[in-house]
Design a protein around this motif. Structure first.
Motif, PDB file in Angstrom:
ATOM      1  N   HIS A   1       0.594   5.230   0.833  1.00 44.28           N
ATOM      2  CA  HIS A   1      -0.149   6.340   1.426  1.00 44.28           C
ATOM      3  C   HIS A   1       0.335   7.610   0.740  1.00 44.28           C
ATOM      4  O   HIS A   1       1.513   7.960   0.810  1.00 44.28           O
ATOM      5  CB  HIS A   1       0.132   6.390   2.928  1.00 44.28           C
TER       6      HIS A   1
ATOM      7  N   THR B   1      -6.346  -1.818  -5.512  1.00 48.54           N
ATOM      8  CA  THR B   1      -7.539  -1.263  -4.873  1.00 48.54           C
ATOM      9  C   THR B   1      -7.297   0.210  -4.560  1.00 48.54           C
ATOM     10  O   THR B   1      -6.157   0.680  -4.517  1.00 48.54           O
ATOM     11  CB  THR B   1      -7.883  -1.993  -3.552  1.00 48.54           C
TER      12      THR B   1
ATOM     13  N   LEU C   1      -9.509  -4.975   2.297  1.00 46.35           N
ATOM     14  CA  LEU C   1      -8.266  -5.429   1.679  1.00 46.35           C
ATOM     15  C   LEU C   1      -8.215  -6.945   1.558  1.00 46.35           C
ATOM     16  O   LEU C   1      -7.653  -7.476   0.598  1.00 46.35           O
ATOM     17  CB  LEU C   1      -7.069  -4.921   2.483  1.00 46.35           C
TER      18      LEU C   1
ATOM     19  N   VAL D   1      -3.296  -3.164   7.591  1.00 44.57           N
ATOM     20  CA  VAL D   1      -2.374  -3.341   6.461  1.00 44.57           C
ATOM     21  C   VAL D   1      -1.220  -4.290   6.796  1.00 44.57           C
ATOM     22  O   VAL D   1      -1.045  -5.331   6.163  1.00 44.57           O
ATOM     23  CB  VAL D   1      -1.812  -1.969   6.008  1.00 44.57           C
TER      24      VAL D   1
ATOM     25  N   ARG E   1       1.325  -6.993   4.125  1.00 46.33           N
ATOM     26  CA  ARG E   1       1.561  -5.949   3.124  1.00 46.33           C
ATOM     27  C   ARG E   1       2.662  -5.004   3.580  1.00 46.33           C
ATOM     28  O   ARG E   1       2.833  -4.762   4.768  1.00 46.33           O
ATOM     29  CB  ARG E   1       0.283  -5.134   2.879  1.00 46.33           C
TER      30      ARG E   1
ATOM     31  N   LEU F   1       3.895  -1.085   3.673  1.00 45.34           N
ATOM     32  CA  LEU F   1       3.264   0.234   3.682  1.00 45.34           C
ATOM     33  C   LEU F   1       4.318   1.279   3.349  1.00 45.34           C
ATOM     34  O   LEU F   1       5.340   1.376   4.030  1.00 45.34           O
ATOM     35  CB  LEU F   1       2.652   0.530   5.059  1.00 45.34           C
TER      36      LEU F   1
ATOM     37  N   MET G   1       0.843  -1.191   0.000  1.00 42.25           N
ATOM     38  CA  MET G   1       0.000   0.000   0.000  1.00 42.25           C
ATOM     39  C   MET G   1       0.877   1.239   0.000  1.00 42.25           C
ATOM     40  O   MET G   1       1.871   1.306   0.695  1.00 42.25           O
ATOM     41  CB  MET G   1      -0.924   0.021   1.219  1.00 42.25           C
TER      42      MET G   1
ATOM     43  N   TRP H   1      -0.273  -1.957  -6.597  1.00 37.50           N
ATOM     44  CA  TRP H   1      -0.395  -1.579  -5.203  1.00 37.50           C
ATOM     45  C   TRP H   1      -1.776  -1.013  -4.919  1.00 37.50           C
ATOM     46  O   TRP H   1      -2.541  -0.660  -5.813  1.00 37.50           O
ATOM     47  CB  TRP H   1       0.680  -0.595  -4.765  1.00 37.50           C
ATOM     48  N   SER H   2      -2.086  -0.993  -3.646  1.00 34.65           N
ATOM     49  CA  SER H   2      -3.299  -0.342  -3.179  1.00 34.65           C
ATOM     50  C   SER H   2      -2.932   1.092  -2.837  1.00 34.65           C
ATOM     51  O   SER H   2      -1.905   1.347  -2.209  1.00 34.65           O
ATOM     52  CB  SER H   2      -3.849  -1.067  -1.944  1.00 34.65           C
ATOM     53  N   LEU H   3      -3.765   2.036  -3.269  1.00 37.39           N
ATOM     54  CA  LEU H   3      -3.493   3.443  -3.036  1.00 37.39           C
ATOM     55  C   LEU H   3      -4.424   3.974  -1.954  1.00 37.39           C
ATOM     56  O   LEU H   3      -5.645   3.799  -2.022  1.00 37.39           O
ATOM     57  CB  LEU H   3      -3.684   4.252  -4.320  1.00 37.39           C
ATOM     58  N   PHE H   4      -3.828   4.637  -0.949  1.00 36.65           N
ATOM     59  CA  PHE H   4      -4.590   5.248   0.140  1.00 36.65           C
ATOM     60  C   PHE H   4      -4.490   6.755  -0.015  1.00 36.65           C
ATOM     61  O   PHE H   4      -3.406   7.336   0.113  1.00 36.65           O
ATOM     62  CB  PHE H   4      -4.021   4.815   1.495  1.00 36.65           C
TER      63      PHE H   4
END
Length: 416
Positions: free
Chosen positions: A3, A147, A401, A32, A37, A39, A1, A122-125
């Motif tokens: 951030h 995501t 997630l 997370v 995962r 971060l 992920m 990757w997952s984007l926050f």
């Protein structure tokens, strides 16, 4: 992920502060890190620990001086504009392309970062304006996004405000209805809005002088609490939810010139003003490229002037038309259609939204939901920026997630 920073644009993640870093790691442990995962945290270009950081100390000193010896809003804005233009011109004389500090440049940075880290997807926050980065990257490089988690999001497609006066007043409306928000309220105050407006007049006629041990470069800071400063403090306070619990005490005490409950809100406001890892110039460059070219400022100004009077009109004009008068210092600004395009995506997306948010309100998310075919919306009894405020938010993120296509029932929220 990944951030994508603290929003703003121009806000920093405080990555230089070990206490903050420890807090962030703990905050994301359940949702997370415990899932195996990685971060990644970043300050977008121009902010925080990114080099160079495009802040303007002269503008900060000017705002602190405004707290000590308040000018009229018109005088304050004129001087602030002059100082920011001088800072921008100074950076340009050093060879810096200030115009390169805007969202599409950040998207390019994200692609380079992804390649450098050798991350396939990757997952984007994205929180607040960070959601704009997440959405633009997903729209350009959908194959690299697993995501999206968007907390109190801003959207590239939402530029024009249909009713800016009503939107600006929404904070006062919520303060008026504070008893419907505070679960412990049983005996509401009467005439909240009228009493707040009366307090503005009272403080203009008889300001309260205070001193805070948090001035620029560590020196004590005198604060003259007049009507304009009081209103600014209230509008900053509605970024959080505590104000709805405290507003009756603030009103009844301040009517007797007592600032006991208001004191911490003044201190928070002073701390926000003096933060030096925030980049005002980065914010200006973003808005000059991402927002200003797509807003009819004549129509916007007319709507505000028709709907508001006095300090409310001045505050709304400053909020919704700044920094248009500074943009010419960046050179010719050509509108880029990517910055107003409607994002349509099938990427699984989790929206985290505060029901009390007047900055990026729930209605914005509701307008955008039809364009996200795999979206889930979670609404909490909070204001702007909900992650980290309640345990149920972390539980909802963790569940999403693990199974982003399974729309599970939201976690039970216990509000304190």
């Amino acid at each position: 992920m990944l951030h994508l920073g603290a929003g703003g644009p121009g806000a920093a993640m405080w990555l230089h502060n070990q206490y903050v870093l420890d807090y962030i790691w703990r905050d994301f442990e359940q949702s997370v890190l415990s899932q195996g995962r990685d971060l990644f945290l970043m300050d977008p270009r121009g902010t925080g620990m990114a080099y160079p950081r495009l802040n303007c100390p002269a503008a900060t000193r000017h705002t602190l001086a405004q707290l000590k010896d308040p000018q009229s809003m018109t005088q304050f804005i004129e001087k602030e504009t002059e100082l920011y233009i001088a800072c921008i011109e100074g950076l340009q004389q050093q060879g810096l392309d200030v115009a390169a500090y805007q969202s599409l440049s950040v998207i390019h940075d994200l692609k380079l970062l992804q390649e450098e880290l050798d991350v396939a997807t990757w997952s984007l926050f994205g929180v607040s304006y960070g959601a704009v980065y997440a959405l633009l990257f997903a729209n350009t490089y959908a194959e690299h996004v697993d995501t999206l988690i968007l907390d109190s999001p801003a959207f590239p497609a939402l530029k024009n405000l249909d009713d800016p006066a009503a939107r600006f007043l929404s904070a006062f409306v919520q303060l008026e209805n504070y008893c419907d928000i505070d679960p412990k309220c049983t005996d509401p105050l009467e005439n909240v809005t009228a009493r707040l407006l009366q307090l503005v007049s009272q403080l203009d006629a008889d300001p309260i002088t205070l001193s805070f041990p948090s001035g620029f470069l560590g020196s004590p800071l005198p604060v003259t609490l007049n009507g304009q400063t009081f209103a600014s403090i209230l509008f900053y306070a509605v970024y959080g939810h505590d104000i709805y619990r405290d507003i009756p005490a603030i009103i009844t005490e301040l009517e007797q010139s007592d600032v006991s409950t208001l004191y911490r809100y003044i201190d928070n406001y002073v701390a926000m003003v003096k933060v030096q890892n925030y980049s005002g110039i980065t914010m200006i460059s973003h808005l000059c490229y991402d927002e200003v070219p797509f807003v009819d400022h004549i129509k916007l100004t007319a709507a505000i002037e028709a709907g508001l009077t006095g300090f409310l009109r001045e505050g709304a004009l400053y909020t919704y038309t700044w920094p248009a008068a500074i943009c010419h210092a960046l050179g010719a600004v050509e509108p880029n259609a990517q910055m107003i395009a409607q994002i349509n995506t099938a990427i699984p997306t989790l929206f985290l939204q505060g029901a009390l948010d007047t900055v990026t309100p729930l209605s914005d998310v509701q307008k955008q939901l039809p364009y996200f075919s795999q979206a889930q919306l979670r609404v909490y009894p909070l204001a702007h920026g909900v992650y980290g405020q309640l345990a149920c938010v972390k539980e909802d993120v963790a569940a999403f997630l693990k199974a982003p296509l399974l729309n599970k029932a939201p976690a039970t929220c216990e509000f304190e």
